[in-house]
Write a protein that holds these residues in place. Sequence first.
Motif, mmCIF file in Angstrom:
data_model
loop_
_atom_site.group_PDB
_atom_site.id
_atom_site.type_symbol
_atom_site.label_atom_id
_atom_site.label_comp_id
_atom_site.label_asym_id
_atom_site.label_seq_id
_atom_site.Cartn_x
_atom_site.Cartn_y
_atom_site.Cartn_z
ATOM 1 N N PRO A 94 0.875 -1.249 -0.093
ATOM 2 C CA PRO A 94 -0.032 0.148 0.009
ATOM 3 C C PRO A 94 0.854 1.319 -0.147
ATOM 4 N N ALA A 95 0.263 2.382 -0.297
ATOM 5 C CA ALA A 95 1.040 3.593 -0.638
ATOM 6 C C ALA A 95 1.895 4.055 0.601
ATOM 7 N N GLN A 96 1.269 3.825 1.832
ATOM 8 C CA GLN A 96 2.051 4.172 3.145
ATOM 9 C C GLN A 96 3.135 3.446 3.229
ATOM 10 N N ASP A 97 3.432 2.204 2.586
ATOM 11 C CA ASP A 97 4.609 1.512 2.753
ATOM 12 C C ASP A 97 5.707 1.575 1.546
ATOM 13 N N VAL A 98 5.204 2.538 0.755
ATOM 14 C CA VAL A 98 6.201 3.007 -0.400
ATOM 15 C C VAL A 98 7.278 3.934 0.144
ATOM 16 N N LEU A 99 8.688 3.589 0.319
ATOM 17 C CA LEU A 99 9.405 4.459 0.784
ATOM 18 C C LEU A 99 10.039 5.341 -0.170
ATOM 19 N N PHE A 100 10.270 4.786 -1.553
ATOM 20 C CA PHE A 100 10.589 5.537 -2.749
ATOM 21 C C PHE A 100 10.100 5.008 -3.932
ATOM 22 N N SER A 101 9.559 6.068 -4.846
ATOM 23 C CA SER A 101 9.170 5.446 -6.147
ATOM 24 C C SER A 101 9.326 6.811 -7.114
ATOM 25 N N ASN A 102 9.923 6.433 -8.049
ATOM 26 C CA ASN A 102 9.971 7.559 -9.204
ATOM 27 C C ASN A 102 8.982 7.154 -10.471
ATOM 28 N N GLU A 103 8.983 7.633 -11.413
ATOM 29 C CA GLU A 103 8.106 7.317 -12.794
ATOM 30 C C GLU A 103 8.469 5.861 -13.055
ATOM 31 N N LEU A 104 9.616 5.438 -13.223
ATOM 32 C CA LEU A 104 9.794 3.912 -13.615
ATOM 33 C C LEU A 104 9.108 2.896 -12.544
ATOM 34 N N GLY A 105 9.254 3.509 -11.269
ATOM 35 C CA GLY A 105 8.857 2.375 -10.073
ATOM 36 C C GLY A 105 7.294 2.495 -10.365
ATOM 37 N N ARG A 106 6.447 3.671 -10.545
ATOM 38 C CA ARG A 106 5.079 3.792 -10.588
ATOM 39 C C ARG A 106 4.443 2.792 -11.821
ATOM 40 N N GLU A 107 5.563 2.837 -12.824
ATOM 41 C CA GLU A 107 4.984 2.144 -13.991
ATOM 42 C C GLU A 107 5.038 0.605 -13.714
ATOM 43 N N LEU A 108 5.994 0.270 -12.971
ATOM 44 C CA LEU A 108 6.455 -1.099 -12.667
ATOM 45 C C LEU A 108 5.315 -1.573 -11.695
ATOM 46 N N ARG A 109 4.898 -0.851 -10.517
ATOM 47 C CA ARG A 109 3.720 -1.086 -9.963
ATOM 48 C C ARG A 109 2.491 -1.427 -10.773
ATOM 49 N N SER A 110 2.449 -0.454 -11.703
ATOM 50 C CA SER A 110 0.964 -0.649 -12.483
ATOM 51 C C SER A 110 0.864 -1.632 -13.205
ATOM 52 N N LEU A 111 1.940 -2.492 -13.334
ATOM 53 C CA LEU A 111 1.918 -3.781 -14.168
ATOM 54 C C LEU A 111 1.936 -4.872 -13.124
ATOM 55 N N ARG A 112 1.537 -4.594 -11.848
ATOM 56 C CA ARG A 112 1.543 -5.908 -10.950
ATOM 57 C C ARG A 112 0.591 -6.994 -11.372
ATOM 58 N N GLN A 113 -0.514 -6.849 -11.870
ATOM 59 C CA GLN A 113 -1.318 -7.753 -12.054
ATOM 60 C C GLN A 113 -0.756 -9.109 -13.373
ATOM 61 N N HIS A 114 0.033 -8.415 -14.210
ATOM 62 C CA HIS A 114 0.653 -9.167 -15.073
ATOM 63 C C HIS A 114 1.605 -10.336 -14.549
ATOM 64 N N PHE A 115 2.084 -10.038 -13.260
ATOM 65 C CA PHE A 115 3.026 -11.047 -12.766
ATOM 66 C C PHE A 115 2.224 -12.181 -11.919
ATOM 67 N N LEU A 116 0.853 -12.064 -11.834
ATOM 68 C CA LEU A 116 0.302 -13.097 -10.899
ATOM 69 C C LEU A 116 -0.193 -14.056 -12.153
ATOM 70 N N SER A 117 -0.015 -15.457 -11.358
ATOM 71 C CA SER A 117 -0.178 -16.588 -12.681
ATOM 72 C C SER A 117 -0.380 -17.793 -11.521
ATOM 73 N N GLN A 118 -0.755 -18.897 -11.997
ATOM 74 C CA GLN A 118 -0.858 -20.186 -11.595
ATOM 75 C C GLN A 118 0.674 -20.416 -11.000
ATOM 76 N N THR A 119 1.650 -20.165 -11.945
ATOM 77 C CA THR A 119 2.975 -20.359 -11.532
ATOM 78 C C THR A 119 3.222 -20.054 -9.950
ATOM 79 N N ALA A 120 2.847 -18.737 -10.082
ATOM 80 C CA ALA A 120 2.888 -17.814 -8.528
ATOM 81 C C ALA A 120 2.251 -18.557 -7.567
ATOM 82 N N ALA A 121 0.968 -19.289 -7.636
ATOM 83 C CA ALA A 121 0.273 -19.830 -6.694
ATOM 84 C C ALA A 121 1.263 -21.034 -6.170
#
Length: 261
Positions: A109-136
Amino acid sequence: MELLADPVLEYGDRSVAEKGQILRTTVGSGLHGIAIAGTDDHDEMGIFVEPASWLMGLRPTRDSYVARSQAEGARSGPGDADLVMYSLRKYLNLALKGNPTALLPLFAPAQDVLFSNELGRELRSLRQHFLSQTAAWRFLGFMHSQRDALLKGGRKVPNRPELVEKYGYDVKYASHALRLAMQGRELVHHGRLSLPMPEAERRRVLEVKSGQVRDMQVVLDEIDAVAAEVVEALESGRTPLPPEPDIDVIEAWAISAHSRS
């Protein structure tokens, strides 16, 4: 934002990690909502973009930076701090494999983000693309590692002898195993990872971690029951998760991120 100040132990290139950082968050018990005051240390994880010389040069490089407030081999305790920073390539490979800890900065959550620039925000916006049955499946693998740490040949393993002496078993290992099983269940049923944990699950994990469940077998049975739900969902295909992460999307972003950086 400056990295861990005055560490006792360091590995890797601090200047590269600090200059290239794009994202850093807290991880560990506090992020899950299961910290117990006065008992937990402070953990952070970050990602940095490697300089071009690291990617295309000929000299050997490190793919991570580690800083600790404790010496080599010493167990972290209350008030201690641990930081690990991964190069972007290293981090993406860990997250695409579904490493439960590596996924945390994406869902913090936002309160636990200590540092983020534009690339960091872009990376977080892709979070759902990382989730898969492999992750489970990977969550289950990490869960089994924690469960196995409780038992070895039918005997308790006193990694934390003070907990074994007080409660009869290592309640911290038990709580981590239960947490991982519950988070795997959330993944396969809902296709998401909630941080902190949903309230009912969070309370139950805290009961175990604080030693309120004195019978270890009760906890083991609960872990196994939750894990069985995860396996059933995966093997039956009754899950919204895709079989694999969307590596094409992540790879395209990574190439762009390196180019722009």
